[in-house]
Design a protein around this motif. Structure first.
Motif, PDB file in Angstrom:
ATOM      1  N   MET A 123       0.794  -1.308  -0.006  1.00  0.00           N
ATOM      2  CA  MET A 123       0.023  -0.143  -0.012  1.00  0.00           C
ATOM      3  C   MET A 123       0.701   1.149  -0.013  1.00  0.00           C
ATOM      4  O   MET A 123       1.615   1.333   0.780  1.00  0.00           O
ATOM      5  N   GLU A 124       0.742   2.121  -0.948  1.00  0.00           N
ATOM      6  CA  GLU A 124       1.432   3.282  -1.026  1.00  0.00           C
ATOM      7  C   GLU A 124       0.753   4.675  -0.507  1.00  0.00           C
ATOM      8  O   GLU A 124      -0.571   4.562  -0.547  1.00  0.00           O
ATOM      9  N   ARG A 125       1.332   5.421   0.120  1.00  0.00           N
ATOM     10  CA  ARG A 125       0.734   6.749   0.546  1.00  0.00           C
ATOM     11  C   ARG A 125       1.969   7.821   0.780  1.00  0.00           C
ATOM     12  O   ARG A 125       3.033   7.424   0.325  1.00  0.00           O
ATOM     13  N   VAL A 126       1.660   8.840   1.039  1.00  0.00           N
ATOM     14  CA  VAL A 126       2.448  10.102   1.229  1.00  0.00           C
ATOM     15  C   VAL A 126       2.489  10.471   2.586  1.00  0.00           C
ATOM     16  O   VAL A 126       1.487  10.740   3.224  1.00  0.00           O
ATOM     17  N   ALA A 127       3.558  10.611   3.287  1.00  0.00           N
ATOM     18  CA  ALA A 127       3.645  11.154   4.432  1.00  0.00           C
ATOM     19  C   ALA A 127       4.753  12.373   4.713  1.00  0.00           C
ATOM     20  O   ALA A 127       5.971  12.272   4.332  1.00  0.00           O
ATOM     21  N   ALA A 128       4.025  13.587   4.989  1.00  0.00           N
ATOM     22  CA  ALA A 128       5.066  14.639   5.064  1.00  0.00           C
ATOM     23  C   ALA A 128       5.703  14.828   3.867  1.00  0.00           C
ATOM     24  O   ALA A 128       6.756  15.401   3.749  1.00  0.00           O
ATOM     25  N   GLY A 129       5.034  14.562   2.617  1.00  0.00           N
ATOM     26  CA  GLY A 129       5.772  14.888   1.244  1.00  0.00           C
ATOM     27  C   GLY A 129       6.657  13.634   0.761  1.00  0.00           C
ATOM     28  O   GLY A 129       7.159  13.599  -0.155  1.00  0.00           O
ATOM     29  N   LEU A 130       6.737  12.486   1.645  1.00  0.00           N
ATOM     30  CA  LEU A 130       7.608  11.582   1.458  1.00  0.00           C
ATOM     31  C   LEU A 130       6.843  10.041   0.823  1.00  0.00           C
ATOM     32  O   LEU A 130       5.809  10.074   1.585  1.00  0.00           O
ATOM     33  N   PRO A 131       7.050   9.828  -0.196  1.00  0.00           N
ATOM     34  CA  PRO A 131       6.391   8.823  -0.677  1.00  0.00           C
ATOM     35  C   PRO A 131       7.009   7.385   0.254  1.00  0.00           C
ATOM     36  O   PRO A 131       8.136   7.038   0.245  1.00  0.00           O
ATOM     37  N   VAL A 132       5.991   6.985   0.746  1.00  0.00           N
ATOM     38  CA  VAL A 132       6.418   5.462   1.660  1.00  0.00           C
ATOM     39  C   VAL A 132       5.250   4.495   1.158  1.00  0.00           C
ATOM     40  O   VAL A 132       4.216   4.589   0.449  1.00  0.00           O
ATOM     41  N   VAL A 133       5.715   3.256   1.775  1.00  0.00           N
ATOM     42  CA  VAL A 133       4.855   1.829   1.648  1.00  0.00           C
ATOM     43  C   VAL A 133       4.403   1.671   3.049  1.00  0.00           C
ATOM     44  O   VAL A 133       5.328   1.589   4.115  1.00  0.00           O
ATOM     45  N   THR A 134       3.231   0.926   3.067  1.00  0.00           N
ATOM     46  CA  THR A 134       2.895   0.522   4.342  1.00  0.00           C
ATOM     47  C   THR A 134       1.856  -0.729   4.255  1.00  0.00           C
ATOM     48  O   THR A 134       1.765  -1.140   3.119  1.00  0.00           O
ATOM     49  N   GLY A 135       1.323  -1.037   5.407  1.00  0.00           N
ATOM     50  CA  GLY A 135       0.545  -2.243   5.284  1.00  0.00           C
ATOM     51  C   GLY A 135      -0.957  -2.222   5.913  1.00  0.00           C
ATOM     52  O   GLY A 135      -1.279  -0.961   6.133  1.00  0.00           O
ATOM     53  N   PRO A 136      -1.521  -3.069   6.564  1.00  0.00           N
ATOM     54  CA  PRO A 136      -2.800  -2.944   7.163  1.00  0.00           C
ATOM     55  C   PRO A 136      -2.859  -1.958   8.373  1.00  0.00           C
ATOM     56  O   PRO A 136      -2.022  -1.662   9.020  1.00  0.00           O
ATOM     57  N   GLN A 137      -4.082  -1.241   8.246  1.00  0.00           N
ATOM     58  CA  GLN A 137      -4.151  -0.436   9.616  1.00  0.00           C
ATOM     59  C   GLN A 137      -4.525  -1.019  10.617  1.00  0.00           C
ATOM     60  O   GLN A 137      -5.556  -1.793  10.766  1.00  0.00           O
ATOM     61  N   TRP A 138      -4.011  -1.028  11.723  1.00  0.00           N
ATOM     62  CA  TRP A 138      -4.211  -1.297  13.114  1.00  0.00           C
ATOM     63  C   TRP A 138      -4.575  -0.300  14.026  1.00  0.00           C
ATOM     64  O   TRP A 138      -3.735   0.890  13.974  1.00  0.00           O
ATOM     65  N   ALA A 139      -5.391  -0.848  15.100  1.00  0.00           N
ATOM     66  CA  ALA A 139      -5.834   0.149  16.127  1.00  0.00           C
ATOM     67  C   ALA A 139      -4.514   0.566  17.116  1.00  0.00           C
ATOM     68  O   ALA A 139      -3.819  -0.064  17.532  1.00  0.00           O
ATOM     69  N   GLY A 140      -4.477   1.895  17.059  1.00  0.00           N
ATOM     70  CA  GLY A 140      -3.568   2.644  17.974  1.00  0.00           C
ATOM     71  C   GLY A 140      -2.171   2.496  17.493  1.00  0.00           C
ATOM     72  O   GLY A 140      -1.211   2.971  18.044  1.00  0.00           O
ATOM     73  N   VAL A 141      -1.723   2.176  16.156  1.00  0.00           N
ATOM     74  CA  VAL A 141      -0.432   1.867  15.636  1.00  0.00           C
ATOM     75  C   VAL A 141      -0.182   2.667  14.292  1.00  0.00           C
ATOM     76  O   VAL A 141      -1.169   2.499  13.560  1.00  0.00           O
ATOM     77  N   ASN A 142       0.773   3.342  14.016  1.00  0.00           N
ATOM     78  CA  ASN A 142       1.296   3.840  12.980  1.00  0.00           C
ATOM     79  C   ASN A 142       2.561   3.211  12.387  1.00  0.00           C
ATOM     80  O   ASN A 142       3.610   2.995  13.331  1.00  0.00           O
ATOM     81  N   TYR A 143       2.649   3.002  11.146  1.00  0.00           N
ATOM     82  CA  TYR A 143       3.978   2.461  10.606  1.00  0.00           C
ATOM     83  C   TYR A 143       3.988   2.664   9.284  1.00  0.00           C
ATOM     84  O   TYR A 143       3.117   2.838   8.553  1.00  0.00           O
ATOM     85  N   PHE A 144       5.447   2.958   8.655  1.00  0.00           N
ATOM     86  CA  PHE A 144       5.586   3.181   7.315  1.00  0.00           C
ATOM     87  C   PHE A 144       7.074   2.642   6.793  1.00  0.00           C
ATOM     88  O   PHE A 144       7.770   2.847   7.882  1.00  0.00           O
ATOM     89  N   CYS A 145       7.275   2.296   5.851  1.00  0.00           N
ATOM     90  CA  CYS A 145       8.728   2.021   5.337  1.00  0.00           C
ATOM     91  C   CYS A 145       8.845   3.226   4.285  1.00  0.00           C
ATOM     92  O   CYS A 145       8.164   3.289   3.485  1.00  0.00           O
ATOM     93  N   THR A 146       9.766   3.807   4.430  1.00  0.00           N
ATOM     94  CA  THR A 146      10.506   4.948   3.367  1.00  0.00           C
ATOM     95  C   THR A 146      10.786   4.323   1.924  1.00  0.00           C
ATOM     96  O   THR A 146      11.002   2.842   2.025  1.00  0.00           O
ATOM     97  N   THR A 147      10.876   4.921   0.781  1.00  0.00           N
ATOM     98  CA  THR A 147      11.292   4.345  -0.133  1.00  0.00           C
ATOM     99  C   THR A 147      12.915   5.317  -0.427  1.00  0.00           C
ATOM    100  O   THR A 147      13.211   5.833   0.441  1.00  0.00           O
ATOM    101  N   ARG A 148      13.124   5.058  -1.640  1.00  0.00           N
ATOM    102  CA  ARG A 148      14.345   5.955  -2.176  1.00  0.00           C
ATOM    103  C   ARG A 148      14.102   7.201  -2.654  1.00  0.00           C
ATOM    104  O   ARG A 148      14.928   8.131  -3.150  1.00  0.00           O
ATOM    105  N   ALA A 149      12.675   7.570  -2.690  1.00  0.00           N
ATOM    106  CA  ALA A 149      12.246   8.695  -3.129  1.00  0.00           C
ATOM    107  C   ALA A 149      12.020  10.099  -2.211  1.00  0.00           C
ATOM    108  O   ALA A 149      11.893   9.592  -1.062  1.00  0.00           O
TER     109      ALA A 149
END
Length: 254
Positions: free
Chosen positions: A1-27
């Protein structure tokens, strides 16, 4: 799953209650080849000022300064809530039960893994290459989380982008390391035709196996290969000198 976090393209997985996470890319970063552009690794041969700028950009996407690790391809875990933490602990995983405490692991083929309970009370992040994985880094991370939150249940994990099963050629030593722990793991290794002692290893499959065996009920795999997706991810196996992405994870701030 792709989204943008503070202008950064990132990838993430399922939404979990109370938890936030993402993995940066090279962009989204400031670097030049071969570290273009969002290299977050201080020890990857990049200009220190550029790395500092890239970390500043990542900091803008999370609620607090991340706990960066000096990863050693081992299986030790640090409690990120300790008051006496050194700068960049020399371990490969961290855990927290403190809302807003940001965990970070860097990768460029090894697996970034985030683990949480169903209620979002405790969180763990691990760097899992084959050495750490075979040495129990995921099991040790889960054990540290259980120690911090004994009543937590409903364990779930996301295994982020890493080297895929068609790209990860390994020797007999890697197969032996996993088979010594559990012979059932042989199914995650495919012999290379005509290359005696060489195998293609499914690192994400091995992580899935070990997480479920340890009691994680829900495991989600990103299915993204860092070697194959050259425009999106750094890959040490593919490029040699290159940058590092990062998994960032935190519990909802109070």
């Amino acid at each position: 799953m792709e989204r943008v976090a503070a202008g950064l393209p990132v990838v993430t997985g399922p939404q979990w209650a109370g938890v936030n996470y993402f993995c940066t890319t090279r962009a989204g970063g400031a670097g030049v080849a071969p570290h273009d552009t969002l290299n977050l690794g201080r020890r990857a041969g990049d200009d220190p000022g550029t790395v500092a700028e890239n970390r500043r950009r990542v900091r803008a996407a999370v609620p607090a300064e991340p706990l960066w690790l000096r990863q050693v391809h081992g299986s030790e875990v640090v409690d990120a809530d300790r008051a006496d933490l050194p700068d960049e602990p020399a371990v490969d995983a961290s855990v927290t039960a403190r809302p807003g405490r940001v965990l970070a692991v860097m990768v460029a083929d090894c697996l970034p893994v985030v683990i949480a309970d169903a209620e979002g009370k405790v969180l763990g992040a691990a760097h899992a290459g084959w050495r750490g994985l075979s040495g129990g880094v995921l099991e040790h991370t889960l054990a540290a989380m259980r120690a911090k939150a004994p009543r937590a249940a409903g364990w779930r994990a996301w295994v982020g982008p890493g080297i895929g099963p068609q790209a990860f050629e390994v020797g007999q030593d890697v197969l032996d390391a996993f088979e010594a722990d559990d012979p059932a793991t042989r199914r995650y290794f495919t012999p290379r035709p005509g290359l005696s002692g060489k195998w293609l290893a499914d690192l994400a499959g091995l992580a899935d196996f070990r997480l479920r065996r340890a009691g994680v009920q829900e495991v989600s795999l990103s299915g993204m290969c860092t070697v194959a997706e050259a425009d999106r991810f750094f890959s040490y196996r593919r490029d040699g000198e290159t940058g590092r992405m990062a998994l960032l994870a935190w519990l909802d701030p109070v």
